[in-house]
Design an enzyme around this catalytic site. Structure first.
Site, PDB file in Angstrom:
ATOM      1  N   HIS A   1       0.835  -1.198   0.000  1.00 21.22           N
ATOM      2  CA  HIS A   1       0.000   0.000   0.000  1.00 21.22           C
ATOM      3  C   HIS A   1       0.875   1.255   0.000  1.00 21.22           C
ATOM      4  O   HIS A   1       0.643   2.189  -0.784  1.00 21.22           O
ATOM      5  CB  HIS A   1      -0.911  -0.021   1.230  1.00 21.22           C
ATOM      6  CG  HIS A   1      -1.661   1.256   1.469  1.00 21.22           C
ATOM      7  ND1 HIS A   1      -2.955   1.451   1.045  1.00 21.22           N
ATOM      8  CD2 HIS A   1      -1.283   2.414   2.083  1.00 21.22           C
ATOM      9  CE1 HIS A   1      -3.347   2.668   1.388  1.00 21.22           C
ATOM     10  NE2 HIS A   1      -2.348   3.268   2.031  1.00 21.22           N
ATOM     11  N   GLU A   2       1.886   1.278   0.862  1.00 17.91           N
ATOM     12  CA  GLU A   2       2.780   2.440   0.912  1.00 17.91           C
ATOM     13  C   GLU A   2       3.563   2.587  -0.381  1.00 17.91           C
ATOM     14  O   GLU A   2       3.837   3.699  -0.838  1.00 17.91           O
ATOM     15  CB  GLU A   2       3.733   2.311   2.108  1.00 17.91           C
ATOM     16  CG  GLU A   2       3.052   2.255   3.461  1.00 17.91           C
ATOM     17  CD  GLU A   2       2.150   3.451   3.726  1.00 17.91           C
ATOM     18  OE1 GLU A   2       2.450   4.547   3.206  1.00 17.91           O
ATOM     19  OE2 GLU A   2       1.138   3.287   4.426  1.00 17.91           O
TER      20      GLU A   2
ATOM     21  N   HIS B   1       1.651   4.469  -2.972  1.00 17.15           N
ATOM     22  CA  HIS B   1       1.773   5.930  -2.879  1.00 17.15           C
ATOM     23  C   HIS B   1       3.008   6.409  -3.638  1.00 17.15           C
ATOM     24  O   HIS B   1       2.977   7.436  -4.319  1.00 17.15           O
ATOM     25  CB  HIS B   1       1.878   6.359  -1.414  1.00 17.15           C
ATOM     26  CG  HIS B   1       0.589   6.255  -0.659  1.00 17.15           C
ATOM     27  ND1 HIS B   1      -0.567   6.873  -1.067  1.00 17.15           N
ATOM     28  CD2 HIS B   1       0.271   5.599   0.505  1.00 17.15           C
ATOM     29  CE1 HIS B   1      -1.548   6.617  -0.208  1.00 17.15           C
ATOM     30  NE2 HIS B   1      -1.059   5.847   0.745  1.00 17.15           N
TER      31      HIS B   1
ATOM     32  N   GLU C   1      -5.681   7.114  -1.109  1.00 16.47           N
ATOM     33  CA  GLU C   1      -5.580   5.924  -0.264  1.00 16.47           C
ATOM     34  C   GLU C   1      -6.287   4.731  -0.908  1.00 16.47           C
ATOM     35  O   GLU C   1      -5.817   3.598  -0.831  1.00 16.47           O
ATOM     36  CB  GLU C   1      -6.173   6.209   1.121  1.00 16.47           C
ATOM     37  CG  GLU C   1      -5.432   7.241   1.937  1.00 16.47           C
ATOM     38  CD  GLU C   1      -4.018   6.820   2.295  1.00 16.47           C
ATOM     39  OE1 GLU C   1      -3.747   5.599   2.313  1.00 16.47           O
ATOM     40  OE2 GLU C   1      -3.191   7.708   2.559  1.00 16.47           O
TER      41      GLU C   1
END
Length: 418
Positions: A278-279, A282, A358
């Site tokens: 997930h990070e 980004h 997100e």
């Protein structure tokens, strides 16, 4: 006139606080839709009865505090102006030194210490609330240390900003907002660059991830995503909280992927890999740069509006607020009040953009790992650890949530799983 203003402001604040109390505690919003009851997104399926009760209580109190604290801060700034305290602080600073930077420092210290003392009960209540519900594990001495460090870090940065800002206002009363905005661009980039290596270590200890087997898995995932990375950082948070977190911070060579040790202690490797993916999402989608661009645009609009609003308020109500000219530093509480209000008013927009990013990072993580089961379980564990509200009322979502509510995140993952 000042007394009437003060009474009207108190009455307005009281009516607002009462309205928010009924909205948050008695509106009945934020329940689980009947179609989703019994699903993996239903907290009744993965939280105990006690956790459900605590989550409901804790979320409502925190939401109410959020909606009351910021307007209360506006009220404090208004009363500082109406009572003439800001002008008194300005006169004291002038009487103590001839050096303008030292005058600014004296004035800002007096204003900062006063607002810190007035707002301290709210800060302490928030800390004690988190501790009483088992989220915070931080001792009072450690919490006070972070507060003191934060006070001086904010004071130092604010002194630089305020000194430059009022110098610009003196030089150009019509275009100071434009010149100030131009200076915020390199300043913001500089702060983002030094934050991971200078500011963050003032509060916590950072070190390379100790679990080398897990670090190898994470770096392998980073290689699949074409992300150049040599280390994953771990931060010691168990002494302060039971909440879980991971994040990306910094820019360029100073960027870091950080895992809280509470996350490492509570989640499985597959769940941690999903969070890391997930990070990485980004990073791959360049959200940090889009965020910086959005911040720069909002700052331009905000400074322009602040300049227009301040000019009109001082021209019409300067006598009541004890402000003679905008370029006098004792007009600072008015500047802080206006900018705080504009920031609060714009938060639904900035939060909406953040929630979109997100959601994109969640989708990227699922595509990279292909592990929907780990995604669901990690969201459930995050909810339990923070006693989070999975489906908040609309106003709470709009003003508070930078991430999609867990109900939405889990449902999206579950749909992909099917």
């Amino acid at each position: 006139m000042a007394k009437r203003w003060g009474m009207a402001a108190l009455l307005l604040f009281g009516v607002y606080a009462l309205g928010m109390y009924f909205y948050i505690f008695h509106s009945g919003g934020g329940g689980i839709p009947s179609a989703l009851q019994g699903s993996v997104a239903d907290p009744a399926e993965f939280m105990s009865d006690r956790e459900l009760l605590l989550s409901e209580e804790y979320s409502k109190i925190r939401n109410f505090l959020f909606f009351v604290a910021t307007p209360f801060e506006w009220l404090v700034y208004l009363f500082i102006l109406l009572a003439g305290l800001s002008r008194v602080f300005g006169k004291w600073s002038v009487s103590l030194t001839k050096w303008r930077i030292l005058r600014n420092a004296v004035y800002l210290f007096l204003l900062s210490i006063l607002t810190y003392i007035v707002l301290f009960p709210l800060d302490y209540y928030s800390y004690s609330l988190s501790k009483s519900y088992g989220i915070s594990t931080q001792s009072f001495s450690s919490w006070m240390r972070d507060n003191v460090v934060g006070f001086w870090v904010n004071f130092g940065m604010t002194l630089i900003i305020v000194s430059v800002l009022y110098w610009l206002i003196k030089k150009s009363t019509k275009r100071w907002w434009l010149y100030a905005w131009l200076l915020t661009i390199p300043f913001s980039i500089f702060i983002m660059f030094i934050q991971p290596v200078v500011i963050d270590p003032l509060y916590n200890d950072f070190y390379p991830l100790q679990n080398k087997e897990l670090e190898t898995k994470i770096l392998s995932l980073a290689e699949q995503a074409n992300i150049p990375s040599e280390h994953v950082y771990e931060v010691n948070m168990a002494e302060k909280t039971k909440a879980l977190n991971a994040y990306v911070t910094g820019v360029g060579s100073n960027s870091r992927i950080v895992l809280w040790d509470t996350t490492l202690n509570r989640l499985s490797d597959n769940e941690i890999l999903f969070i890391m993916a997930h990070e990485m999402g980004h990073y791959v989608e360049k959200h940090i740069y889009f965020g910086m661009g959005g911040y720069i645009i909002l700052t331009l609009v905000g400074l322009w509006l602040t300049a227009k609003i301040m000019t009109r308020i001082i021209a019409r109500y300067g006598k009541v607020l004890k402000i003679t000219r905008m370029n006098d530093i004792h007009s600072l509480p008015l500047f802080l009040l206006i900018t705080s209000f504009l920031l609060f008013a714009s938060s639904p927009l900035s939060n909406y953009i953040s929630r979109y990013q997100e959601s994109r990072a969640d989708q990227y993580a699922i595509e990279l790992t292909g592990d929907q089961e780990a995604a669901v379980s990690s969201f459930q564990e995050l909810t339990k650890a923070g006693l989070s509200e999975v489906n908040p009322p609309k106003l709470v979502k709009w003003f508070r949530y930078t991430h999609p509510p867990m109900l939405e995140r889990i449902i999206k993952v579950a749909e992909k799983q099917e």
